[in-house]
Design a protein around this motif. Structure first.
Motif, PDB file in Angstrom:
ATOM      1  N   MET A  31     -37.521 -10.854  47.660  1.00 44.96           N
ATOM      2  CA  MET A  31     -36.608 -11.900  47.204  1.00 44.96           C
ATOM      3  C   MET A  31     -36.757 -12.192  45.716  1.00 44.96           C
ATOM      4  O   MET A  31     -35.838 -12.735  45.104  1.00 44.96           O
ATOM      5  CB  MET A  31     -36.828 -13.182  48.017  1.00 44.96           C
ATOM      6  CG  MET A  31     -36.478 -13.049  49.497  1.00 44.96           C
ATOM      7  SD  MET A  31     -34.861 -12.293  49.808  1.00 44.96           S
ATOM      8  CE  MET A  31     -33.789 -13.532  49.120  1.00 44.96           C
ATOM      9  N   THR A  32     -37.885 -11.817  45.107  1.00 46.21           N
ATOM     10  CA  THR A  32     -38.028 -12.037  43.668  1.00 46.21           C
ATOM     11  C   THR A  32     -37.072 -11.168  42.860  1.00 46.21           C
ATOM     12  O   THR A  32     -36.776 -11.483  41.695  1.00 46.21           O
ATOM     13  CB  THR A  32     -39.474 -11.763  43.199  1.00 46.21           C
ATOM     14  OG1 THR A  32     -39.812 -10.394  43.464  1.00 46.21           O
ATOM     15  CG2 THR A  32     -40.465 -12.690  43.876  1.00 46.21           C
ATOM     16  N   VAL A  33     -36.586 -10.068  43.454  1.00 44.98           N
ATOM     17  CA  VAL A  33     -35.667  -9.186  42.728  1.00 44.98           C
ATOM     18  C   VAL A  33     -34.265  -9.183  43.347  1.00 44.98           C
ATOM     19  O   VAL A  33     -33.424  -8.359  42.996  1.00 44.98           O
ATOM     20  CB  VAL A  33     -36.203  -7.738  42.662  1.00 44.98           C
ATOM     21  CG1 VAL A  33     -37.469  -7.675  41.843  1.00 44.98           C
ATOM     22  CG2 VAL A  33     -36.432  -7.169  44.060  1.00 44.98           C
ATOM     23  N   TYR A  72     -41.311  -1.014  41.696  1.00 43.59           N
ATOM     24  CA  TYR A  72     -42.508  -1.394  40.938  1.00 43.59           C
ATOM     25  C   TYR A  72     -42.610  -2.913  40.831  1.00 43.59           C
ATOM     26  O   TYR A  72     -43.703  -3.483  40.998  1.00 43.59           O
ATOM     27  CB  TYR A  72     -42.441  -0.753  39.555  1.00 43.59           C
ATOM     28  CG  TYR A  72     -43.654  -1.008  38.692  1.00 43.59           C
ATOM     29  CD1 TYR A  72     -44.945  -0.862  39.193  1.00 43.59           C
ATOM     30  CD2 TYR A  72     -43.517  -1.376  37.351  1.00 43.59           C
ATOM     31  CE1 TYR A  72     -46.050  -1.089  38.390  1.00 43.59           C
ATOM     32  CE2 TYR A  72     -44.612  -1.595  36.547  1.00 43.59           C
ATOM     33  CZ  TYR A  72     -45.875  -1.457  37.068  1.00 43.59           C
ATOM     34  OH  TYR A  72     -46.972  -1.682  36.277  1.00 43.59           O
ATOM     35  N   GLN A  73     -41.494  -3.583  40.566  1.00 39.64           N
ATOM     36  CA  GLN A  73     -41.516  -5.048  40.492  1.00 39.64           C
ATOM     37  C   GLN A  73     -41.882  -5.657  41.842  1.00 39.64           C
ATOM     38  O   GLN A  73     -42.621  -6.649  41.905  1.00 39.64           O
ATOM     39  CB  GLN A  73     -40.151  -5.564  40.021  1.00 39.64           C
ATOM     40  CG  GLN A  73     -39.843  -5.293  38.560  1.00 39.64           C
ATOM     41  CD  GLN A  73     -40.708  -6.106  37.615  1.00 39.64           C
ATOM     42  OE1 GLN A  73     -41.513  -6.939  38.030  1.00 39.64           O
ATOM     43  NE2 GLN A  73     -40.564  -5.864  36.321  1.00 39.64           N
ATOM     44  N   ILE A  74     -41.370  -5.086  42.922  1.00 40.64           N
ATOM     45  CA  ILE A  74     -41.739  -5.564  44.256  1.00 40.64           C
ATOM     46  C   ILE A  74     -43.229  -5.374  44.490  1.00 40.64           C
ATOM     47  O   ILE A  74     -43.913  -6.253  45.051  1.00 40.64           O
ATOM     48  CB  ILE A  74     -40.915  -4.833  45.341  1.00 40.64           C
ATOM     49  CG1 ILE A  74     -39.448  -5.279  45.275  1.00 40.64           C
ATOM     50  CG2 ILE A  74     -41.478  -5.100  46.739  1.00 40.64           C
ATOM     51  CD1 ILE A  74     -38.518  -4.463  46.152  1.00 40.64           C
ATOM     52  N   PHE A  97     -48.929 -11.928  45.244  1.00 39.67           N
ATOM     53  CA  PHE A  97     -48.963 -12.778  46.435  1.00 39.67           C
ATOM     54  C   PHE A  97     -50.289 -12.605  47.174  1.00 39.67           C
ATOM     55  O   PHE A  97     -50.954 -13.588  47.534  1.00 39.67           O
ATOM     56  CB  PHE A  97     -47.799 -12.432  47.358  1.00 39.67           C
ATOM     57  CG  PHE A  97     -47.638 -13.379  48.525  1.00 39.67           C
ATOM     58  CD1 PHE A  97     -46.721 -14.405  48.468  1.00 39.67           C
ATOM     59  CD2 PHE A  97     -48.418 -13.249  49.669  1.00 39.67           C
ATOM     60  CE1 PHE A  97     -46.565 -15.293  49.531  1.00 39.67           C
ATOM     61  CE2 PHE A  97     -48.275 -14.118  50.737  1.00 39.67           C
ATOM     62  CZ  PHE A  97     -47.352 -15.149  50.666  1.00 39.67           C
ATOM     63  N   LEU A  98     -50.684 -11.361  47.413  1.00 36.16           N
ATOM     64  CA  LEU A  98     -51.892 -11.098  48.198  1.00 36.16           C
ATOM     65  C   LEU A  98     -53.156 -11.566  47.471  1.00 36.16           C
ATOM     66  O   LEU A  98     -54.069 -12.114  48.092  1.00 36.16           O
ATOM     67  CB  LEU A  98     -51.993  -9.605  48.522  1.00 36.16           C
ATOM     68  CG  LEU A  98     -50.906  -9.064  49.462  1.00 36.16           C
ATOM     69  CD1 LEU A  98     -51.069  -7.559  49.643  1.00 36.16           C
ATOM     70  CD2 LEU A  98     -50.942  -9.766  50.818  1.00 36.16           C
ATOM     71  N   CYS A  99     -53.196 -11.371  46.154  1.00 33.32           N
ATOM     72  CA  CYS A  99     -54.373 -11.815  45.396  1.00 33.32           C
ATOM     73  C   CYS A  99     -54.452 -13.331  45.341  1.00 33.32           C
ATOM     74  O   CYS A  99     -55.553 -13.910  45.421  1.00 33.32           O
ATOM     75  CB  CYS A  99     -54.346 -11.231  43.983  1.00 33.32           C
ATOM     76  SG  CYS A  99     -54.763  -9.474  43.920  1.00 33.32           S
ATOM     77  N   SER A 100     -53.317 -13.998  45.181  1.00 28.94           N
ATOM     78  CA  SER A 100     -53.335 -15.468  45.159  1.00 28.94           C
ATOM     79  C   SER A 100     -53.655 -16.023  46.550  1.00 28.94           C
ATOM     80  O   SER A 100     -54.355 -17.042  46.673  1.00 28.94           O
ATOM     81  CB  SER A 100     -51.999 -16.016  44.642  1.00 28.94           C
ATOM     82  OG  SER A 100     -50.905 -15.490  45.376  1.00 28.94           O
TER      83      SER A 100
END
Length: 583
Positions: free
Chosen positions: A38-40, A119-121, A128-131
């Motif tokens: 959804m970010t892209v 790449y952006q995804i 997301f996973l690191c946060s």
């Protein structure tokens, strides 16, 4: 019988607990993937990428690195096709190793636009996973961790970096900031000094992503360390943990730092004389609040840096929670307020406009820290006001996704309204081939880049006392330049190559000394006929520093694996004791 019943209950409890992580893990990846896509959206269905502030520059780097990876050259140092064919040492000063996923997508056959969106995804998924991992470690709760990761990954400022500015490095650093902060949490709050290596991972990743953000992260770490001076015993332990993390980070990055130092010993570059731009000086607290209330941003000259209303509200009310909050949240409140002020002209940036701090260019870049700390505060406030069970968490994530769709929809409208160029698979190979970024940071200081652009034939310029003329050399894709020239009098020869230390010349099969003139490779010749070959060869400093860093990297991996096995063994032993009831 009673003992047997107790053991049965414990066994059932263990099975239930064991089943929960599996379902949570699946839900985590589904939400992470949905958020990342959804970010892209809806840009991904436009069959092109609207040109953004830094996109043309990064497009050149992405494609150049892809071509290098095809030749198994993962550390190319110079992209010879950039700067109108003069070459640009983007990889030397701004490492490309984190562009490898893009190169892999291209190698798998994806077109430029599809590889870019994938790449952006991937970047968003990693952020997301690191946060999530960060918050799960500090809270040990699933739902609040999902919510924090959603606040952070879908934050307005991050979307501005990704979609409006095309700031690839700053988008990448969102991945590693939570890891670095987790390392600080273990050291300063948990007093678990043995986990200094987490800070190392976060710092190395941040530096390889974006130097400027990493520099201010370093200053933040120094500030936190100085605050611990109130207890000198703790200060020493904190310092030693940071020293281990810093020394290991330095060793892992010798391949980056030493070649940069080597280059700056032979020439001064534009990045060494950076200044704060006017759009940074003009950004006031009123702009910050007003633009955050809108939760959108214009494009290009109408850029409106902000954190969005979702994070603005918890930022404003956070002081009222200061007294009741625990120490880590208090630090987050103070840090978010400080970085908010520092991102605007309320902070006296004019006194630092010619200092090392001017490297920030735009003080509102510090909004990445405001975003991080305020995302924590937002989850803390929500947890205080309502039960953050899975149902409520999913409702909040849905709301954030709707806001993201709204933000991206408005951004798309602005791009279309301004008739912004659309980069497609048909025109990307010819689109702004000479883009080097606004500051042209990695050219030699005071280089007249316009002269590079005017020399479309890539002529060699030969200037003597009474005459001057040009000839066109041959040059291959690896940057090797060859020419045969006749010099009628003592002359200075300028080659169509940007100056970087490491270029070597053979003149009539003999080594000759090159030097820098007007940002170009130059050579002095006496009267005569010459066969010249010039090529860039990696220096001994580059080769040896890379070898050392590779060795340190593998030793660090061995260290991490041993830590993992040790922790796994301890967890299994705890599980066995719990199952047997032998506490």
């Amino acid at each position: 019988m009673e003992v047997h019943t107790q053991k049965s209950k414990k066994g059932a409890l263990i099975k239930k607990k064991a089943a929960e992580p599996d379902s949570q893990l699946m839900l985590l990846f589904l939400i992470a993937l949905l958020v990342s896509i959804m970010t892209v959206f809806p840009f991904i269905i436009k069959n092109g990428i609207y040109n953004q502030d830094d996109l043309a520059f990064h497009k050149m780097i992405l494609e150049s690195y892809y071509e290098c990876v095809k030749q198994l050259n993962f550390f190319p140092k110079i992209f010879f096709n950039m700067a109108n064919g003069y070459g640009y040492a983007a990889d030397l000063f701004y490492p490309s190793i984190f562009l490898l996923p893009y190169a892999i997508f291209r190698l798998l056959g994806f077109s430029f636009t599809n590889a870019y969106f994938l790449y952006q995804i991937t970047i968003s998924l990693a952020a997301f996973l690191c946060s999530y991992y960060f918050f799960k470690k500090i809270s040990e709760k699933f739902s609040p961790s999902l919510l924090f990761a959603s606040f952070y990954t879908l934050s307005t400022y991050r979307l501005i970096d990704q979609t409006i500015r095309g700031a690839l490095g700053e988008t990448l650093v969102f991945i590693f900031l939570p890891i670095a902060m987790l390392g600080l949490f273990y050291i300063f709050h948990k007093k678990n000094y043995e986990k200094w290596y987490i800070l190392t991972i976060g710092m190395v990743g941040s530096i390889l992503s974006h130097f400027i953000t990493s520099f201010f992260l370093f200053l933040f770490i120094i500030g936190i360390l100085l605050l611990s001076l109130t207890n000198f015993t703790e200060f020493k332990k904190n310092f030693m943990a940071l020293f281990k993390a810093g020394l290991t980070s330095l060793a892992l990055l010798l391949w980056l730092f030493l070649p940069i130092i080597e280059q700056t010993r032979h020439a001064n570059f534009n990045y060494q004389q950076m200044a704060i731009w006017s759009i940074g000086f003009d950004y006031g607290i009123g702009d910050f609040v007003g633009q955050s209330l809108t939760s959108v941003s214009g494009v290009w000259n109408d850029l409106s840096p902000n954190i969005g209303i979702v994070l603005l509200i918890p930022l404003i009310v956070s002081p009222f929670y200061y007294k009741k909050a625990n120490r880590p949240v208090r630090i987050c409140i103070m840090a978010s307020l400080f970085f908010t002020i520092a991102s605007t002209n309320l902070f006296p940036w004019s006194y630092f406009k010619e200092s090392i701090f001017a490297a920030i260019q735009f003080p509102w870049r510090l909004l990445i820290f405001v975003t991080f700390f305020t995302s924590i505060i937002a989850v803390y406030i929500l947890a205080d006001k309502l039960t953050l069970d899975l149902k409520n968490t999913l409702l909040w994530i849905t709301g954030l996704l709707l806001l993201t769709i709204s933000f991206n929809g408005y951004t798309l409208y602005r791009f279309e309204q301004m008739n912004t160029d659309l980069i497609t698979d048909e025109n990307y190979a010819e689109f702004q081939l000479n883009a080097l970024g606004g500051g042209k940071e990695y050219l030699v200081k005071d280089t007249n880049y316009d002269l590079f652009l005017q020399n479309t034939s890539h002529n060699i310029s030969i200037t003597g006392k009474t005459s001057s003329f040009q000839i066109t050399p041959t040059k291959d894709e690896s940057g090797v330049l060859e020419a045969t020239i006749q010099v009628e009098e003592n002359a200075e020869v300028l080659f169509p190559l940007s100056y970087y230390y490491g270029y070597q010349a053979t003149v009539n099969n003999k080594q000759s000394t090159l030097y820098e003139k007007n940002g170009q490779i130059a050579l002095k010749l006496n009267k005569g006929k010459y066969t010249i070959k010039i090529e860039y060869k990696k220096t001994e400093v580059q080769k040896k520093s890379l070898m050392i860093s590779v060795v340190i990297f593998f030793l660090f991996i061995v260290f991490l694996v041993r830590k993992w096995f040790k922790n796994t063994h301890n967890k299994k032993r705890f599980s066995k004791n719990f199952r047997d009831g032998s506490f």
